[in-house]
Design an enzyme around this catalytic site. Structure first.
Site, PDB file in Angstrom:
ATOM      1  N   ASN A 274      -8.364   1.872   9.333  1.00 62.22           N
ATOM      2  CA  ASN A 274      -9.310   2.544  10.224  1.00 62.22           C
ATOM      3  C   ASN A 274     -10.576   1.683  10.330  1.00 62.22           C
ATOM      4  OD1 ASN A 274     -10.130   4.591  11.884  1.00 62.22           O
ATOM      5  ND2 ASN A 274     -10.767   5.962  10.235  1.00 62.22           N
TER       6      ASN A 274
ATOM      7  N   GLY B  57       0.867  -1.188   0.000  1.00 63.73           N
ATOM      8  CA  GLY B  57       0.000   0.000   0.000  1.00 63.73           C
ATOM      9  C   GLY B  57       0.895   1.227   0.000  1.00 63.73           C
TER      10      GLY B  57
ATOM     11  N   LYS C  21     -12.464   5.029  18.535  1.00 71.31           N
ATOM     12  CA  LYS C  21     -12.262   5.842  17.326  1.00 71.31           C
ATOM     13  C   LYS C  21     -13.443   5.644  16.367  1.00 71.31           C
ATOM     14  CE  LYS C  21      -9.305   8.006  14.283  1.00 71.31           C
ATOM     15  NZ  LYS C  21      -8.786   7.318  13.116  1.00 71.31           N
TER      16      LYS C  21
HETATM   17  P1  NAD Z   1      -4.387   5.599   0.536  1.00 73.88           P
HETATM   18  O1  NAD Z   1      -5.582   5.400  -0.336  1.00 73.88           O
HETATM   19  O2  NAD Z   1      -3.640   6.872   0.462  1.00 73.88           O
HETATM   20  O3  NAD Z   1      -3.338   4.428   0.242  1.00 73.88           O
HETATM   21  C1  NAD Z   1      -3.706   3.091   0.079  1.00 73.88           C
HETATM   22  C2  NAD Z   1      -2.785   2.500  -0.984  1.00 73.88           C
HETATM   23  O4  NAD Z   1      -2.995   1.089  -1.020  1.00 73.88           O
HETATM   24  C3  NAD Z   1      -3.060   3.032  -2.391  1.00 73.88           C
HETATM   25  O5  NAD Z   1      -1.837   3.441  -2.967  1.00 73.88           O
HETATM   26  C4  NAD Z   1      -3.600   1.803  -3.135  1.00 73.88           C
HETATM   27  O6  NAD Z   1      -3.263   1.783  -4.509  1.00 73.88           O
HETATM   28  C5  NAD Z   1      -2.885   0.691  -2.372  1.00 73.88           C
HETATM   29  N1  NAD Z   1      -3.481  -0.631  -2.564  1.00 73.88           N
HETATM   30  C6  NAD Z   1      -4.778  -1.003  -2.396  1.00 73.88           C
HETATM   31  N2  NAD Z   1      -4.929  -2.300  -2.706  1.00 73.88           N
HETATM   32  C7  NAD Z   1      -3.706  -2.757  -3.071  1.00 73.88           C
HETATM   33  C8  NAD Z   1      -3.226  -4.016  -3.527  1.00 73.88           C
HETATM   34  N3  NAD Z   1      -4.025  -5.085  -3.659  1.00 73.88           N
HETATM   35  N4  NAD Z   1      -1.901  -4.127  -3.829  1.00 73.88           N
HETATM   36  C9  NAD Z   1      -1.071  -3.067  -3.719  1.00 73.88           C
HETATM   37  N5  NAD Z   1      -1.475  -1.836  -3.293  1.00 73.88           N
HETATM   38  C10 NAD Z   1      -2.781  -1.705  -2.985  1.00 73.88           C
HETATM   39  O7  NAD Z   1      -4.877   5.293   2.025  1.00 73.88           O
HETATM   40  P2  NAD Z   1      -4.320   5.904   3.395  1.00 73.88           P
HETATM   41  O8  NAD Z   1      -4.805   7.308   3.533  1.00 73.88           O
HETATM   42  O9  NAD Z   1      -2.857   5.632   3.523  1.00 73.88           O
HETATM   43  O10 NAD Z   1      -5.161   5.063   4.445  1.00 73.88           O
HETATM   44  C11 NAD Z   1      -4.833   3.733   4.824  1.00 73.88           C
HETATM   45  C12 NAD Z   1      -5.665   3.421   6.071  1.00 73.88           C
HETATM   46  O11 NAD Z   1      -5.211   4.274   7.127  1.00 73.88           O
HETATM   47  C13 NAD Z   1      -7.157   3.738   5.891  1.00 73.88           C
HETATM   48  O12 NAD Z   1      -7.940   2.781   6.567  1.00 73.88           O
HETATM   49  C14 NAD Z   1      -7.327   5.113   6.528  1.00 73.88           C
HETATM   50  O13 NAD Z   1      -8.617   5.361   7.036  1.00 73.88           O
HETATM   51  C15 NAD Z   1      -6.298   5.008   7.666  1.00 73.88           C
HETATM   52  N6  NAD Z   1      -5.798   6.315   8.127  1.00 73.88           N
HETATM   53  C16 NAD Z   1      -5.315   7.227   7.242  1.00 73.88           C
HETATM   54  C17 NAD Z   1      -4.822   8.429   7.716  1.00 73.88           C
HETATM   55  C18 NAD Z   1      -4.254   9.484   6.772  1.00 73.88           C
HETATM   56  O14 NAD Z   1      -3.950  10.586   7.231  1.00 73.88           O
HETATM   57  N7  NAD Z   1      -4.102   9.205   5.500  1.00 73.88           N
HETATM   58  C19 NAD Z   1      -4.815   8.698   9.097  1.00 73.88           C
HETATM   59  C20 NAD Z   1      -5.310   7.729   9.980  1.00 73.88           C
HETATM   60  C21 NAD Z   1      -5.799   6.532   9.474  1.00 73.88           C
HETATM   61  O1  KPL Z   2     -10.898  11.022  12.914  1.00 72.40           O
HETATM   62  C1  KPL Z   2     -11.594  11.914  12.489  1.00 72.40           C
HETATM   63  C2  KPL Z   2     -11.896  11.891  11.027  1.00 72.40           C
HETATM   64  O2  KPL Z   2     -12.145  12.927  10.438  1.00 72.40           O
HETATM   65  O3  KPL Z   2     -11.855  10.777  10.478  1.00 72.40           O
HETATM   66  C3  KPL Z   2     -12.179  12.926  13.419  1.00 72.40           C
HETATM   67  C4  KPL Z   2     -11.425  14.227  13.304  1.00 72.40           C
HETATM   68  C5  KPL Z   2     -12.060  12.422  14.861  1.00 72.40           C
HETATM   69  C6  KPL Z   2     -13.635  13.150  13.153  1.00 72.40           C
HETATM   70  O4  KPL Z   2     -14.359  12.004  13.345  1.00 72.40           O
END
Ligand code: NAD
Ligand code: KPL
Length: 305
Positions: A105, A9, A184
């Protein structure tokens, strides 16, 4: 010989982790979907991480999911709805020695992944770090935070968490990771769908106090009745505190919808409604919210699962 960190990913969080592990001198392999993606990645020359306005390119080596060779340590950093397929693509490379961090998440995807690979140890994570993609292979580190890691099946932390210390990845081992993930999820259920439906920033929910309070009451009853009482404690005051503290921000679900990306609804509100039904807990407002959100996504032509 230190164990290689495979990162599956190469999106926002995957890049954030891979870049920091790589620059700490640890062996890292980016696992890409197919040869086309690998060629694109190699042409780009590496992963670019932008921190405080400064961009730095890290030439993390890449490979495809079907590359030969075992995987002993894996960071699964895709969206919840992609996790099961992503793990299936490398399942043949995992063994009883493999340990994974699941960075998704919400809830539901962790069990789906663990059931696919019963031979491996799955560690769940909940992160408050923030990052977003500015383009292919280029990610902005947008918000400092923390990542809690834990294994509901086994309370002892793995020795290699020291790699995270060395890489400057703020983290803590949690013996109650399910409580954290549920808490969360509850916050996300009380805030995110309403910001989409009312088309507002988190602070806009101050005008919908009653709706938020009703959802908090149902979420509290659900958590208390599905074996998660600690995640229920003082939920409503915390939701209100988060709404105030993040008043100027758009929720992650709002941003997904605004950017016409698939949401993780099934692993947030969808999971809450499924568990409520399984435990016979009445949650009419959560169910109605889920239906309203699905209709809204359908009307926009976005996936609603
Ligand atoms: P994203 O969409 O930016 O990245 C996911 C990556 O996984 C993409 O590049 C996609 O092409 C790749 N992918 C999907 N299936 C694949 C496969 N079969 N083989 C290879 N690559 C594959 O997602 P993200 O923002 O990094 O989020 C990841 C998780 O983290 C989510 O559940 C999100 O809710 C959680 N999260 C994200 C953040 C943030 O700030 N981005 C913060 C907290 C939690
Ligand atoms: O985690 C969050 C989100 O935007 O996904 C907050 C800021 C807690 C709102 O639910």
């Amino acid at each position: 010989m230190p164990t290689t960190w495979h990162v599956l990913g190469a999106g926002s969080l995957g890049t954030l982790w891979a870049a920091r592990l790589f620059r700490a001198g640890l062996p890292v392999q980016l696992v890409l979907r197919n040869t086309q993606r690998l060629q694109d990645y190699r042409a780009a020359g590496g992963l670019t991480l932008v921190e405080q306005g400064q961009a730095q390119c890290y030439p993390v080596p890449g490979e495809t999911a079907d590359s030969p060779g075992p995987i002993k340590r894996l960071l699964l950093a895709c969206k919840a709805y992609d996790a099961e397929n992503a793990i299936a693509s490398v399942a043949h490379r995992l063994s009883a020695e493999t340990e994974l961090i699941l960075l998704q998440n919400g809830l539901g995807s962790q069990d789906a992944v663990a059931n696919r690979i019963p031979q491996a140890r799955c560690i769940s994570a909940s992160s408050t770090e923030g990052a977003f993609r500015e383009g292919d292979w280029r990610v902005v580190f947008a918000g400092h935070g923390y990542t809690w890691l834990g294994d509901p099946a086994h309370p002892v932390p793995p020795f290699w968490l020291e790699d995270l210390d060395g890489a400057g990845i703020p983290h803590e081992w949690s013996t109650d990771i399910l409580t954290r993930l549920w808490r969360k999820l509850a916050l996300n259920c009380a805030i995110n769908p309403l910001t989409v439906l009312h088309d507002c920033k988190n602070g806009g929910l101050l005008e919908h106090h009653c709706e938020v309070a009703t959802l908090c009451a149902e979420l509290t009853a659900l958590l208390e009745n599905c074996g998660q009482p600690a995640a229920a404690a003082d939920l409503q005051p915390e939701v209100e505190r988060v709404i105030h503290a993040t008043a100027a921000n758009y929720s992650s679900m709002y941003q997904d919808v605004a950017n016409r990306r698939r949401t993780e609804i099934s692993y947030l509100l969808g999971h809450a409604c499924k568990v409520a039904q399984r435990h016979g807990v009445a949650a009419p407002h959560l169910e109605q919210l889920r239906q309203r959100l699905i209709t809204h996504l359908d009307n926009l032509g976005l996936p609603s699962d």
